[in-house]
Design an enzyme around this catalytic site. Sequence first.
Site, short mmCIF file in Angstrom:
data_model
loop_
_atom_site.label_atom_id
_atom_site.label_comp_id
_atom_site.label_asym_id
_atom_site.label_seq_id
_atom_site.Cartn_x
_atom_site.Cartn_y
_atom_site.Cartn_z
N HIS A 1 -7.26 -2.42 5.76
CA HIS A 1 -6.39 -1.31 6.21
C HIS A 1 -6.75 0.19 5.93
CE1 HIS A 1 -2.76 0.31 7.97
NE2 HIS A 1 -2.18 0.68 6.81
N ASP B 1 5.58 5.10 5.07
CA ASP B 1 6.42 4.23 5.56
C ASP B 1 6.64 2.78 4.76
OD1 ASP B 1 4.04 3.71 6.46
OD2 ASP B 1 4.65 2.30 7.89
N HIS B 2 5.93 2.71 3.75
CA HIS B 2 6.17 1.77 2.59
C HIS B 2 6.59 2.11 1.23
CE1 HIS B 2 3.92 -1.27 5.45
NE2 HIS B 2 3.73 -0.18 6.08
N HIS C 1 0.79 -1.11 0.09
CA HIS C 1 0.03 0.00 -0.08
C HIS C 1 0.99 1.30 0.17
CE1 HIS C 1 0.91 -0.47 4.19
NE2 HIS C 1 0.12 0.45 4.72
N ASP D 1 -0.35 -4.13 5.72
CA ASP D 1 -0.87 -3.95 7.08
C ASP D 1 -2.35 -4.08 7.05
OD1 ASP D 1 1.69 -2.56 7.31
OD2 ASP D 1 0.86 -0.67 7.57
ZN LIG Z 1 2.76 0.50 7.69
#
Ligand SMILES: [Zn+2]
Lengths: 311, 311
Positions: free
Chosen positions: B139, B67-68, B63, B210
């Site tokens: 998520h 942070d990804h 996604h 996530d």
């Molecule tokens: Zn995350």
Amino acid sequence: MDVYFLGTGAGVPSPRRNVSALALRLDGPRGGIWLFDCGEGTQHQVLASPLKLSRLEKVFITHLHGDHIFGLPGLLATRSSQTDAPLTLYGPPGLCAFVRDALAASGTWLAYPMEVMEIKEGMVCQDASYRVEAARLDHGVPCFGYRITEQERPGRLRVEDLARLGVPPGPVYGRLKRGERIELPDGRTLDGRDLVDPPRPGRAVAVLGDTRPCTASMDLARGADLLVHEATFADAHADLAHRYGHSTARQAALIARAAGAMNLVLTHISPRYDAEDEPRLLAEAAAVFCPVSLALDHSVHDVPEQGVPAA
Amino acid sequence: MDVYFLGTGAGVPSPRRNVSALALRLDGPRGGIWLFDCGEGTQHQVLASPLKLSRLEKVFITHLHGDHIFGLPGLLATRSSQTDAPLTLYGPPGLCAFVRDALAASGTWLAYPMEVMEIKEGMVCQDASYRVEAARLDHGVPCFGYRITEQERPGRLRVEDLARLGVPPGPVYGRLKRGERIELPDGRTLDGRDLVDPPRPGRAVAVLGDTRPCTASMDLARGADLLVHEATFADAHADLAHRYGHSTARQAALIARAAGAMNLVLTHISPRYDAEDEPRLLAEAAAVFCPVSLALDHSVHDVPEQGVPAA
Ligand SMILES: [Zn+2]
Ligand SMILES: [Zn+2]
């Protein structure tokens, strides 16, 4: 006032040097931080330093190459978990779209107000304590160098003279310090202008982006207390430096000398040079100008008061 | 085939865990690497690992949270200095614009052909060796989990039986292995199907993004040799996990158990937990499912052949 180097390498991270970023730590109780460039991993370097993102007030971007901006979205997002104090970004055209697109794509919401200013040459910003000017360098893409100057500070009131004249401390000191002419209860008149030292010039720091040697660099560095200049290449690779819009360590030193700067710190060192090559870069610069040093990640360079030698 | 964890933390980097990324190292001479997610600093983690960006063949993004993905532009740029081999990116809608905008703003030119595929649920890609399927998790934003399966491999030719039958090695072995029926010079006939073991099922690894606990996770993890599941929170913070679209370590273990997975590795640990808290997360999962472990940055988790216990 000092400069904390967060990333001192060029192009790609190496085990020894991260990509570009440095923090200017301001004097005074506010303890503010201004960041210059923000390569990927800058927030990681901050995490491993005594710096706090909550103290970050302004970010100045020299140019939009990836090694100078790819750490920006993550740093902006992480700062959001630490403060709601406003932040201002300055940089070349395109900065606003880059930041906006990255934050939008990732659904990042910032807890603080952020302003992004796409700048031109000249005065970038100023307040009571500092002013920042920018000039366009020679790097192919739009690339700025910055000169940060403390505003001239009023001269010191010579309280020892006042004591000798038998004037007790009180509101009258403030009026004299502002240069007013006053009459004492005993009939004497005093002129503040006679009792105050001349204004103290502010210190100046020039932080340049990537560039070939150019006159704009020289103008920004004129008489500066500290010049931070890129030194991507050693003299043996002067042809590469020119081709890719960069400088050699020696060329940086020639700029510092021509500009009459007081101190030179070299950064943006190509990962092609390892720890054993670096003394050569330093020596090539030191043959032309001193004092000069090579920045390292997490090295700190003080900007001493004028006339006071660096520690 | 193993999984090399590059970043095992959630949201923001900590001194202990970088933000999300893991590498699936494929078997075979090509020694290819597939990357799952690419938080900021992933290229730095690669630099500190035995992995080579030149071996990177595919990147799967779960996604678009920062942070990804914030490490993607820098990693793509750096890979360009190491190889001109093609690269394919897979991920949710918006991935293409994010990558395109970041590369365009920074003037980054890639030396290799890159394709960005915005995926839907179902089969993502397959070749002779592997297939990858995706399903939508829970998520908030579009978020995928991936299941990577080795293609079924042909059964082994029982050469010991052929030796006993007095059939010397030669081209006939290949024909028998393909299941053909052949006549030997001495008049005997042999049926390859009698001499080949049943096809070996391929190993399956589920790498989830996530998510709250959901049935899609269970489907992706069904009978998998290895399930990599997020465990952002401890049980005491199950309310936070639910509110922010995450799982607790215990919930991850419940998914592994319900899916009949063989091994569980927990990752995406919130920086609110320090090294002393982590045994608690592990214990909460281990009460429900074993074998289970907590990934660390630079930890490696083997995916053993079925029936062969992990080293
Ligand atoms: Zn995350
Ligand atoms: Zn640069």
